[in-house]
Design an enzyme around this catalytic site. Structure first.
Site, short mmCIF file in Angstrom:
data_model
loop_
_atom_site.label_atom_id
_atom_site.label_comp_id
_atom_site.label_asym_id
_atom_site.label_seq_id
_atom_site.Cartn_x
_atom_site.Cartn_y
_atom_site.Cartn_z
N HIS A 17 40.65 -7.37 -35.37
CA HIS A 17 40.58 -7.92 -36.73
C HIS A 17 41.55 -7.17 -37.66
CE1 HIS A 17 36.22 -8.89 -35.47
NE2 HIS A 17 36.82 -10.05 -35.58
N LYS A 41 24.69 -17.02 -35.54
CA LYS A 41 24.68 -15.76 -34.79
C LYS A 41 23.58 -14.83 -35.28
CE LYS A 41 29.47 -15.14 -33.42
NZ LYS A 41 30.72 -14.43 -33.66
N ARG A 90 43.10 -15.30 -29.93
CA ARG A 90 43.23 -14.30 -28.87
C ARG A 90 43.71 -14.94 -27.59
NH1 ARG A 90 37.35 -12.26 -29.05
NH2 ARG A 90 37.18 -14.48 -29.43
N SER A 128 33.54 -8.54 -30.57
CA SER A 128 32.48 -7.70 -31.12
C SER A 128 31.34 -7.54 -30.12
CB SER A 128 31.96 -8.31 -32.43
OG SER A 128 33.02 -8.43 -33.35
N1 COA Z 1 40.41 -9.52 -32.50
C1 COA Z 1 39.30 -9.22 -31.83
N2 COA Z 1 38.23 -10.01 -31.82
C2 COA Z 1 38.26 -11.12 -32.52
C3 COA Z 1 39.40 -11.49 -33.26
C4 COA Z 1 40.50 -10.63 -33.24
N3 COA Z 1 41.61 -10.90 -33.90
N4 COA Z 1 39.14 -12.66 -33.83
C5 COA Z 1 37.91 -13.01 -33.48
N5 COA Z 1 37.38 -12.07 -32.69
C6 COA Z 1 36.08 -12.12 -32.04
C7 COA Z 1 34.96 -11.62 -32.89
O1 COA Z 1 34.74 -10.26 -32.67
C8 COA Z 1 33.82 -12.47 -32.43
O2 COA Z 1 33.23 -11.90 -31.29
P1 COA Z 1 31.70 -12.20 -30.93
O3 COA Z 1 31.55 -13.68 -30.74
O4 COA Z 1 31.52 -11.43 -29.71
O5 COA Z 1 30.88 -11.71 -32.10
C9 COA Z 1 34.46 -13.79 -32.01
O6 COA Z 1 35.81 -13.47 -31.80
C10 COA Z 1 34.42 -14.85 -33.06
O7 COA Z 1 34.23 -14.23 -34.28
P2 COA Z 1 34.87 -14.58 -35.67
O8 COA Z 1 36.32 -14.72 -35.61
O9 COA Z 1 34.34 -13.61 -36.61
O10 COA Z 1 34.37 -15.99 -35.90
P3 COA Z 1 32.93 -16.39 -36.07
O11 COA Z 1 32.71 -17.51 -35.13
O12 COA Z 1 31.99 -15.28 -35.98
O13 COA Z 1 32.99 -16.82 -37.57
C11 COA Z 1 33.34 -18.32 -39.42
C12 COA Z 1 33.37 -18.09 -37.91
C13 COA Z 1 32.47 -17.35 -40.15
C14 COA Z 1 34.74 -18.24 -39.93
C15 COA Z 1 32.80 -19.76 -39.59
O14 COA Z 1 31.59 -19.87 -38.91
C16 COA Z 1 32.62 -20.13 -41.03
O15 COA Z 1 33.56 -20.44 -41.72
N6 COA Z 1 31.34 -20.15 -41.48
C17 COA Z 1 30.98 -20.55 -42.83
C18 COA Z 1 30.26 -21.89 -42.79
C19 COA Z 1 31.23 -23.02 -42.72
O16 COA Z 1 32.02 -23.25 -43.60
N7 COA Z 1 31.12 -23.81 -41.63
C20 COA Z 1 31.95 -24.95 -41.42
C21 COA Z 1 33.16 -24.61 -40.61
S1 COA Z 1 34.09 -26.09 -40.26
#
Ligand code: COA
Length: 168
Positions: A17, A41, A90, A128
């Site tokens: 990140h 989550k 990724r 994560s």
């Molecule tokens: N390097 C390392 N790991 C990464 C990464 C990077 N550059 N980018 C993502 N990851 C990992 C995270 O650690 C996470 O791992 P985990 O699943 O083991 O916890 C996974 O990839 C995905 O995480 P993240 O990128 O944080 O996405 P998310 O799915 O947790 O979050 C939101 C997505 C919060 C952006 C999305 O759900 C959101 O916008 N929510 C708000 C509600 C909304 O508007 N919904 C409608 C969307 S259309």
């Protein structure tokens, strides 16, 4: 001022990140790191804990703002007048999920664009959940998360284990 929002669960923040945030800072005047609240989550850290850790790590760094939000991302963006979402990709397997989210956000708010950055190779295997598993099983997450994150994670997992033992 050119701003982009970098949303995620950040449970916890990893060097992957951080890589995206730092590269985003070179393109945008301001990267708003937005910690999402109400997600499907089950998070290890609360929304405030996740945001506080990131704030601490980026304290004094110009061009990075850390916020938390609940509800739809596009609604938060509209309140803040931000139109660009920054996301890291990724591996190929990230694509489908990211594509759905980008299209979903576009449908909800036409003016919103999602920009993707390829996560640099050495971080492309990190997630994560993997880090939480490594630390929970007594391994070292050095090189994957900042020392502060590892320390907080160890503390958190210790408390969780103690609670489970008490419940037995
Ligand atoms: N390097 C390392 N790991 C990464 C990464 C990077 N550059 N980018 C993502 N990851 C990992 C995270 O650690 C996470 O791992 P985990 O699943 O083991 O916890 C996974 O990839 C995905 O995480 P993240 O990128 O944080 O996405 P998310 O799915 O947790 O979050 C939101 C997505 C919060 C952006 C999305 O759900 C959101 O916008 N929510 C708000 C509600 C909304 O508007 N919904 C409608 C969307 S259309």
């Amino acid at each position: 001022m050119k701003s982009a929002i970098y949303p995620g669960s950040f449970d916890p923040l990893t060097y992957g990140h951080i890589n995206i945030i730092n590269r985003g800072r070179k393109i945008f005047d301001r990267v708003v790191v937005a910690v999402a609240g109400n997600m499907s989550k089950n998070t290890t850290f609360t929304i405030d804990e996740r945001a506080d850790i990131i704030r601490e790590l980026f304290r004094g760094v110009k061009g990075v703002e850390v916020v938390s939000f609940r509800g739809l991302l596009v609604n938060y963006m509209s309140r803040r007048g931000i139109r660009t979402i920054l996301r890291g990709l990724r591996t190929f397997s990230d694509f489908e999920y990211e594509f759905q989210m980008a299209m979903g956000n576009k449908k909800l708010a036409q003016e919103v664009e999602t920009l993707f950055m390829i996560t640099e190779g050495e971080y492309s295997y990190i997630s994560s959940s993997i880090i939480k598993e490594i630390v929970a099983l007594g391994g070292s997450a050095r090189g994957m998360v900042p020392p502060l994150v590892e320390k907080q994670l160890r503390g958190k997992l210790r408390v969780e284990r103690a609670a489970v033992r008490r419940g037995r």
